[in-house]
Motif scaffolding. Structure first.
Motif, mmCIF file in Angstrom:
data_model
loop_
_atom_site.group_PDB
_atom_site.id
_atom_site.type_symbol
_atom_site.label_atom_id
_atom_site.label_comp_id
_atom_site.label_asym_id
_atom_site.label_seq_id
_atom_site.Cartn_x
_atom_site.Cartn_y
_atom_site.Cartn_z
ATOM 1 N N GLU A 1 24.777 26.175 -7.612
ATOM 2 C CA GLU A 1 25.954 26.768 -6.977
ATOM 3 C C GLU A 1 26.812 25.695 -6.334
ATOM 4 O OE1 GLU A 1 28.648 28.421 -4.218
ATOM 5 O OE2 GLU A 1 26.917 27.206 -3.619
ATOM 6 N N LEU A 2 26.177 24.704 -5.691
ATOM 7 C CA LEU A 2 26.943 23.627 -5.077
ATOM 8 C C LEU A 2 27.683 22.819 -6.137
ATOM 9 C CD1 LEU A 2 27.808 21.917 -2.662
ATOM 10 C CD2 LEU A 2 25.672 20.624 -2.913
ATOM 11 N N TYR A 3 27.020 22.508 -7.246
ATOM 12 C CA TYR A 3 27.694 21.754 -8.307
ATOM 13 C C TYR A 3 28.851 22.549 -8.902
ATOM 14 C CZ TYR A 3 24.037 18.197 -8.251
ATOM 15 O OH TYR A 3 23.182 17.188 -7.882
ATOM 16 N N GLY B 1 21.219 27.538 6.358
ATOM 17 C CA GLY B 1 20.539 27.700 5.079
ATOM 18 C C GLY B 1 21.340 27.215 3.896
ATOM 19 N N ALA B 2 22.565 26.802 4.129
ATOM 20 C CA ALA B 2 23.456 26.441 3.024
ATOM 21 C C ALA B 2 23.330 24.963 2.671
ATOM 22 C CB ALA B 2 24.895 26.774 3.380
ATOM 23 N N LEU B 3 23.250 24.660 1.379
ATOM 24 C CA LEU B 3 23.218 23.289 0.901
ATOM 25 C C LEU B 3 24.650 22.759 0.856
ATOM 26 C CD1 LEU B 3 21.177 21.191 -0.252
ATOM 27 C CD2 LEU B 3 21.793 22.042 -2.527
ATOM 28 N N VAL B 4 24.925 21.639 1.577
ATOM 29 C CA VAL B 4 26.301 21.151 1.680
ATOM 30 C C VAL B 4 26.478 19.748 1.102
ATOM 31 C CG1 VAL B 4 26.844 22.623 3.652
ATOM 32 C CG2 VAL B 4 25.929 20.310 4.047
ATOM 33 N N ALA B 5 25.392 19.040 0.810
ATOM 34 C CA ALA B 5 25.485 17.733 0.178
ATOM 35 C C ALA B 5 24.192 17.473 -0.581
ATOM 36 C CB ALA B 5 25.726 16.620 1.198
ATOM 37 N N VAL B 6 24.306 16.739 -1.689
ATOM 38 C CA VAL B 6 23.133 16.455 -2.507
ATOM 39 C C VAL B 6 23.307 15.106 -3.192
ATOM 40 C CG1 VAL B 6 24.012 17.604 -4.570
ATOM 41 C CG2 VAL B 6 21.548 17.447 -4.223
ATOM 42 N N ALA B 7 22.191 14.434 -3.404
ATOM 43 C CA ALA B 7 22.155 13.210 -4.204
ATOM 44 C C ALA B 7 20.862 13.216 -5.001
ATOM 45 C CB ALA B 7 22.227 11.960 -3.321
ATOM 46 N N GLY B 8 20.971 12.846 -6.282
ATOM 47 C CA GLY B 8 19.796 12.846 -7.141
ATOM 48 C C GLY B 8 19.773 11.649 -8.052
ATOM 49 N N VAL B 9 19.029 11.767 -9.133
ATOM 50 C CA VAL B 9 18.859 10.657 -10.065
ATOM 51 C C VAL B 9 19.071 11.123 -11.497
ATOM 52 C CG1 VAL B 9 17.326 9.267 -8.631
ATOM 53 C CG2 VAL B 9 16.349 11.054 -10.090
ATOM 54 N N HIS B 10 19.640 10.234 -12.304
ATOM 55 C CA HIS B 10 19.634 10.397 -13.758
ATOM 56 C C HIS B 10 18.430 9.696 -14.361
ATOM 57 C CE1 HIS B 10 23.417 12.414 -13.922
ATOM 58 N NE2 HIS B 10 24.139 11.374 -13.601
ATOM 59 N N VAL C 1 25.787 13.094 -7.279
ATOM 60 C CA VAL C 1 26.048 12.975 -5.841
ATOM 61 C C VAL C 1 27.320 13.757 -5.520
ATOM 62 C CG1 VAL C 1 26.569 11.391 -3.948
ATOM 63 C CG2 VAL C 1 24.976 10.698 -5.773
ATOM 64 N N THR C 2 27.225 14.701 -4.602
ATOM 65 C CA THR C 2 28.426 15.451 -4.230
ATOM 66 C C THR C 2 28.254 16.079 -2.850
ATOM 67 O OG1 THR C 2 30.091 17.001 -5.087
ATOM 68 C CG2 THR C 2 27.810 17.732 -5.149
ATOM 69 N N THR C 3 29.393 16.433 -2.261
ATOM 70 C CA THR C 3 29.450 17.110 -0.965
ATOM 71 C C THR C 3 30.379 18.304 -1.086
ATOM 72 O OG1 THR C 3 29.104 15.025 0.218
ATOM 73 C CG2 THR C 3 30.037 16.845 1.488
ATOM 74 N N ASP C 4 30.000 19.382 -0.460
ATOM 75 C CA ASP C 4 30.862 20.567 -0.419
ATOM 76 C C ASP C 4 32.253 20.156 0.072
ATOM 77 O OD1 ASP C 4 32.209 22.927 0.797
ATOM 78 O OD2 ASP C 4 30.343 23.948 0.286
ATOM 79 N N GLY D 1 30.912 11.829 6.395
ATOM 80 C CA GLY D 1 29.874 10.848 6.146
ATOM 81 C C GLY D 1 28.599 11.389 5.549
ATOM 82 N N LEU D 2 28.607 12.661 5.104
ATOM 83 C CA LEU D 2 27.375 13.240 4.569
ATOM 84 C C LEU D 2 26.963 12.577 3.262
ATOM 85 C CD1 LEU D 2 27.786 17.076 5.256
ATOM 86 C CD2 LEU D 2 26.782 15.295 6.697
ATOM 87 N N GLY D 3 27.952 12.236 2.436
ATOM 88 C CA GLY D 3 27.633 11.592 1.171
ATOM 89 C C GLY D 3 26.909 10.275 1.381
ATOM 90 N N ALA D 4 27.419 9.451 2.281
ATOM 91 C CA ALA D 4 26.768 8.174 2.569
ATOM 92 C C ALA D 4 25.370 8.383 3.139
ATOM 93 C CB ALA D 4 27.623 7.358 3.536
ATOM 94 N N SER D 5 25.220 9.397 3.990
ATOM 95 C CA SER D 5 23.922 9.643 4.621
ATOM 96 C C SER D 5 22.864 10.062 3.604
ATOM 97 C CB SER D 5 24.061 10.715 5.701
ATOM 98 O OG SER D 5 24.812 10.247 6.795
ATOM 99 N N VAL D 6 23.211 10.957 2.686
ATOM 100 C CA VAL D 6 22.216 11.427 1.726
ATOM 101 C C VAL D 6 21.940 10.355 0.674
ATOM 102 C CG1 VAL D 6 23.798 12.620 0.130
ATOM 103 C CG2 VAL D 6 21.459 13.475 0.448
ATOM 104 N N VAL D 7 22.953 9.563 0.311
ATOM 105 C CA VAL D 7 22.719 8.456 -0.622
ATOM 106 C C VAL D 7 21.815 7.413 0.013
ATOM 107 C CG1 VAL D 7 23.835 6.476 -1.741
ATOM 108 C CG2 VAL D 7 24.781 8.768 -2.038
ATOM 109 N N ALA D 8 22.065 7.080 1.273
ATOM 110 C CA ALA D 8 21.223 6.093 1.962
ATOM 111 C C ALA D 8 19.776 6.570 2.033
ATOM 112 C CB ALA D 8 21.765 5.827 3.361
#
Length: 261
Positions: free
Chosen positions: A141-143, A169-178, A192-195, A202-209
């Motif tokens: 749903e986030l993607y 309960g809502a997912l607002v940022a995610v980072a994964g792997v290929h 990698v994306t943020t709502d 700064g959520l993108g940087a935080s989840v990537v880190a």
């Protein structure tokens, strides 16, 4: 010497391992997880990969400038056995080797980046919890909302290398792997994306880190691909310690004479 199929993973690992950052995706595809979806072609010490695990096969051919003349010969010899329609990720200039057999529709210049200064991860407050199969509905749903059209192999969630940040309960940022291959020491970030409503915090940087810290427990090289004109994403990755190490071009290839569509 003529091109031949290569089926020996040890040989491929030796050839690709000379530059594990440039060839991180190919090295990851040597794992059992991806190996059944791969075909490999070799000319002397040059290798190209045809990955056929997606909607369209994808051809990967990367090389340093000194290797590109030999890679062009290899691609020219492989062209007659390639599918009539496919994607291609090619080091700059290699598209010319296929132009006689295919119509090339450009998908843009991309950067290959690598985590070259892990010390910068400490300048960002890492955040994120590990996501699993039960979280897939929220991830999808986030993607759909924040990153439509991205390439997401849901099997990769099972690696334990997908992290998310929640608001309630809502997912607002995610980072994964290929790619995640402890066996070959490489990983490649992806999806990698943020709502949109949460961007700029700064959520993108935080989840990537947080994901990078986790990955470095298992692999030596952390890489990623990003469109060259995605300035916001490039700056985010630079902020946490990534630097540009190579460029490549994405293409859609359609065999000359094949029906369009």
């Amino acid at each position: 010497m003529s091109v031949r199929a290569e089926h020996d993973r040890g040989v491929l690992a030796r050839l690709l391992g000379r530059d594990p950052v440039l060839h991180a995706y190919q090295l990851g595809d040597l794992d059992d997880f991806f190996w059944p979806y791969t075909s490999w072609f070799r000319l002397d010490d040059q290798v190209v990969l045809l990955y056929h695990g997606g909607d369209l096969p994808t051809l990967l051919a990367f090389g340093a400038p000194a290797d590109r003349a030999a890679l062009s010969v290899l691609l020219g010899q492989v062209a007659p056995v390639l599918p009539a329609r496919l994607y291609a990720h090619l080091s700059p200039g290699l598209g010319d080797a296929l132009a006689g057999s295919f119509r090339l529709t450009p998908g843009g210049r991309h950067h290959r980046m690598a985590l070259t200064d892990a010390g910068r991860l400490g300048a960002v407050a890492p955040a994120g919890v590990v996501l699993g199969v039960a979280d897939l509905p929220q991830v999808r749903e986030l993607y759909a909302r924040a990153y439509p059209g991205n390439w997401f192999d849901e099997r990769m969630v099972r690696t334990g290398q997908y992290l998310g940040i929640r608001d309630g309960g809502a997912l607002v940022a995610v980072a994964g792997v290929h790619v995640f291959s402890p066996a070959y020491g490489v990983a490649a970030l992806g999806n990698v994306t943020t709502d949109p409503r949460w961007r700029g915090r700064g959520l993108g940087a935080s989840v990537v880190a947080a994901l990078c810290v986790r990955l470095l427990q298992s692999v030596e090289h952390v890489t990623l691909n990003v469109k060259a004109d995605n300035v916001v994403a490039v700056r985010l990755y630079e902020r946490v310690g990534f630097s540009r190490v190579a460029d490549y071009d994405e293409w859609t290839l359609t065999a000359s004479g094949a029906a369009a569509g």
